[in-house]
Design an enzyme around this catalytic site. Sequence first.
Site, PDB file in Angstrom:
ATOM      1  N   ASP A  58      81.103  -3.659  67.367  1.00 20.91           N
ATOM      2  CA  ASP A  58      79.722  -4.353  67.723  1.00 20.91           C
ATOM      3  C   ASP A  58      79.857  -5.079  69.011  1.00 20.91           C
ATOM      4  O   ASP A  58      79.126  -5.788  69.201  1.00 20.91           O
ATOM      5  CB  ASP A  58      79.420  -5.288  66.640  1.00 20.91           C
ATOM      6  CG  ASP A  58      78.918  -4.496  65.335  1.00 20.91           C
ATOM      7  OD1 ASP A  58      77.763  -4.074  65.294  1.00 20.91           O
ATOM      8  OD2 ASP A  58      79.501  -4.617  64.131  1.00 20.91           O
ATOM      9  N   GLU A  90      76.172 -10.608  74.007  1.00 17.96           N
ATOM     10  CA  GLU A  90      75.264 -11.979  73.876  1.00 17.96           C
ATOM     11  C   GLU A  90      75.947 -12.756  72.692  1.00 17.96           C
ATOM     12  O   GLU A  90      76.110 -14.000  72.787  1.00 17.96           O
ATOM     13  CB  GLU A  90      73.987 -11.553  73.508  1.00 17.96           C
ATOM     14  CG  GLU A  90      73.315 -13.012  73.357  1.00 17.96           C
ATOM     15  CD  GLU A  90      71.882 -12.639  72.857  1.00 17.96           C
ATOM     16  OE1 GLU A  90      70.967 -13.142  73.880  1.00 17.96           O
ATOM     17  OE2 GLU A  90      71.559 -12.569  71.573  1.00 17.96           O
ATOM     18  N   ASP A  91      76.553 -12.097  71.583  1.00 16.91           N
ATOM     19  CA  ASP A  91      77.107 -12.959  70.491  1.00 16.91           C
ATOM     20  C   ASP A  91      78.305 -13.649  70.696  1.00 16.91           C
ATOM     21  O   ASP A  91      78.751 -14.622  70.130  1.00 16.91           O
ATOM     22  CB  ASP A  91      77.152 -12.058  69.258  1.00 16.91           C
ATOM     23  CG  ASP A  91      75.755 -11.458  68.955  1.00 16.91           C
ATOM     24  OD1 ASP A  91      74.732 -12.371  68.953  1.00 16.91           O
ATOM     25  OD2 ASP A  91      75.489 -10.412  68.555  1.00 16.91           O
ATOM     26  N   ARG A 151      84.491  -9.111  64.143  1.00 17.53           N
ATOM     27  CA  ARG A 151      83.646  -9.265  65.533  1.00 17.53           C
ATOM     28  C   ARG A 151      84.521 -10.515  66.180  1.00 17.53           C
ATOM     29  O   ARG A 151      84.437 -10.854  67.539  1.00 17.53           O
ATOM     30  CB  ARG A 151      82.213  -9.765  65.596  1.00 17.53           C
ATOM     31  CG  ARG A 151      81.310  -8.558  65.109  1.00 17.53           C
ATOM     32  CD  ARG A 151      79.910  -8.965  65.270  1.00 17.53           C
ATOM     33  NE  ARG A 151      79.827  -8.726  66.776  1.00 17.53           N
ATOM     34  CZ  ARG A 151      78.843  -8.719  67.472  1.00 17.53           C
ATOM     35  NH1 ARG A 151      77.465  -9.281  66.821  1.00 17.53           N
ATOM     36  NH2 ARG A 151      78.594  -8.789  68.702  1.00 17.53           N
ATOM     37  N   ARG A 200      75.628 -16.125  59.937  1.00 12.93           N
ATOM     38  CA  ARG A 200      76.478 -16.241  61.024  1.00 12.93           C
ATOM     39  C   ARG A 200      76.866 -17.584  61.933  1.00 12.93           C
ATOM     40  O   ARG A 200      77.948 -17.798  62.104  1.00 12.93           O
ATOM     41  CB  ARG A 200      76.299 -15.201  62.165  1.00 12.93           C
ATOM     42  CG  ARG A 200      75.838 -13.744  61.799  1.00 12.93           C
ATOM     43  CD  ARG A 200      76.988 -12.992  61.452  1.00 12.93           C
ATOM     44  NE  ARG A 200      76.823 -11.502  60.863  1.00 12.93           N
ATOM     45  CZ  ARG A 200      76.707 -10.579  61.751  1.00 12.93           C
ATOM     46  NH1 ARG A 200      76.739 -10.651  62.936  1.00 12.93           N
ATOM     47  NH2 ARG A 200      76.753  -9.206  61.313  1.00 12.93           N
ATOM     48  N   HIS A 203      69.612 -13.049  63.402  1.00 11.04           N
ATOM     49  CA  HIS A 203      69.927 -14.175  64.215  1.00 11.04           C
ATOM     50  C   HIS A 203      68.421 -14.601  64.713  1.00 11.04           C
ATOM     51  O   HIS A 203      67.506 -13.923  64.483  1.00 11.04           O
ATOM     52  CB  HIS A 203      70.491 -13.710  65.549  1.00 11.04           C
ATOM     53  CG  HIS A 203      71.841 -13.165  65.708  1.00 11.04           C
ATOM     54  ND1 HIS A 203      72.492 -11.803  65.998  1.00 11.04           N
ATOM     55  CD2 HIS A 203      73.110 -13.868  65.078  1.00 11.04           C
ATOM     56  CE1 HIS A 203      73.604 -11.905  65.633  1.00 11.04           C
ATOM     57  NE2 HIS A 203      74.079 -12.792  64.959  1.00 11.04           N
ATOM     58  N   CYS A 254      70.488  -8.895  73.129  1.00  9.70           N
ATOM     59  CA  CYS A 254      71.896  -8.994  72.641  1.00  9.70           C
ATOM     60  C   CYS A 254      72.730  -8.085  73.437  1.00  9.70           C
ATOM     61  O   CYS A 254      73.965  -8.354  73.540  1.00  9.70           O
ATOM     62  CB  CYS A 254      72.161  -8.803  71.195  1.00  9.70           C
ATOM     63  SG  CYS A 254      71.430  -7.442  70.455  1.00  9.70           S
TER      64      CYS A 254
HETATM   65  C1  CIR Z   1      76.110  -7.320  63.967  1.00  8.16           C
HETATM   66  O1  CIR Z   1      75.651  -7.115  62.802  1.00  8.16           O
HETATM   67  O2  CIR Z   1      76.831  -8.121  64.265  1.00  8.16           O
HETATM   68  C2  CIR Z   1      75.382  -6.202  65.027  1.00  8.16           C
HETATM   69  N1  CIR Z   1      75.560  -4.991  64.126  1.00  8.16           N
HETATM   70  C3  CIR Z   1      74.246  -6.606  65.561  1.00  8.16           C
HETATM   71  C4  CIR Z   1      74.548  -7.771  66.457  1.00  8.16           C
HETATM   72  C5  CIR Z   1      72.991  -7.954  67.143  1.00  8.16           C
HETATM   73  N2  CIR Z   1      73.121  -9.167  68.009  1.00  8.16           N
HETATM   74  C6  CIR Z   1      72.355 -10.016  68.343  1.00  8.16           C
HETATM   75  O3  CIR Z   1      71.054  -9.935  67.779  1.00  8.16           O
HETATM   76  N3  CIR Z   1      72.468 -11.054  69.023  1.00  8.16           N
END
Ligand code: CIR
Length: 253
Positions: free
Chosen positions: A60, A65-66, A85, A131, A161, A246
């Site tokens: 991922d 952005e995460d 992650r 998360r 999120h 993201c």
């Molecule tokens: C996840 O589940 O972490 C990824 N498949 C998707 C993350 C999307 N990020 C976001 O909306 N900030």
Amino acid sequence: MPIALVRRPGPSLVDGIVTHQEPQPIDLVLALAQWEAYVGALRSAGWDVTEVEPADDCPDAVFVEDALVVFDDLAVITRPGAPSRAAEVEGAERAAITQGLEVVRIEPPATFDGGDVLKVGRTVYVGRTARTSDDGVEQLRAILAPRGWEVVGVPVTSVLHLKSAVTALPDGTVVGHLDHVDDASAYPRFLAVPEPAGAHVVLLDDHRLLMSTGAPATAEMYRSLGYRTVEVDISEFEKLDGCVTCLSVRIRR
Ligand code: CIR
């Protein structure tokens, strides 16, 4: 020139996490083409797009952005809530340092995903999600209070999120689809949009919004408000609970 950090998707993208929908096969070739078009849209709008080093062991990682959130000259390196992650933050931290940003980290045992942060002026809305832990929200509050940012925790129960549910227009109006917004009254100005994907906008500048092709009625609504829309097809990332916000970290200084 404003800077956008992005992270190229790797082959393991097909194993990305899916939480809020039925899993569907990911077309890797199409995903890469969609990512290139997304990057092209940022560049065309005047953004200096810089790639964070790939993290191909993390499926991922493209959702960069995460891994870090930028506030003025400060980068907060997160502590992603999904174990797969966790290693994404190493390259993200190196990218922040290369950009000359001061760096602070969210410390264990807290968890924190950047997708839970929505900045509106000097207010920072933070989603409390699977998360992002309460401790994570409190650490961010302690980091930002002396820097003149106010952190407001908001509930998020039906999407991954906070920014899966809401983003904000250039005038500070928070936009969201009511099926996914737990408490619209948390925001001083709120506008309901007709499609869930219409809630996701990247501000290219004060007049132009980058958004998914998956929300044509909302795009029309934004145009009727005087904005220009730039629409990109990100279907392969949407299958993984991702959205336009993201796929990049925008640094405006
Ligand atoms: C996840 O589940 O972490 C990824 N498949 C998707 C993350 C999307 N990020 C976001 O909306 N900030």
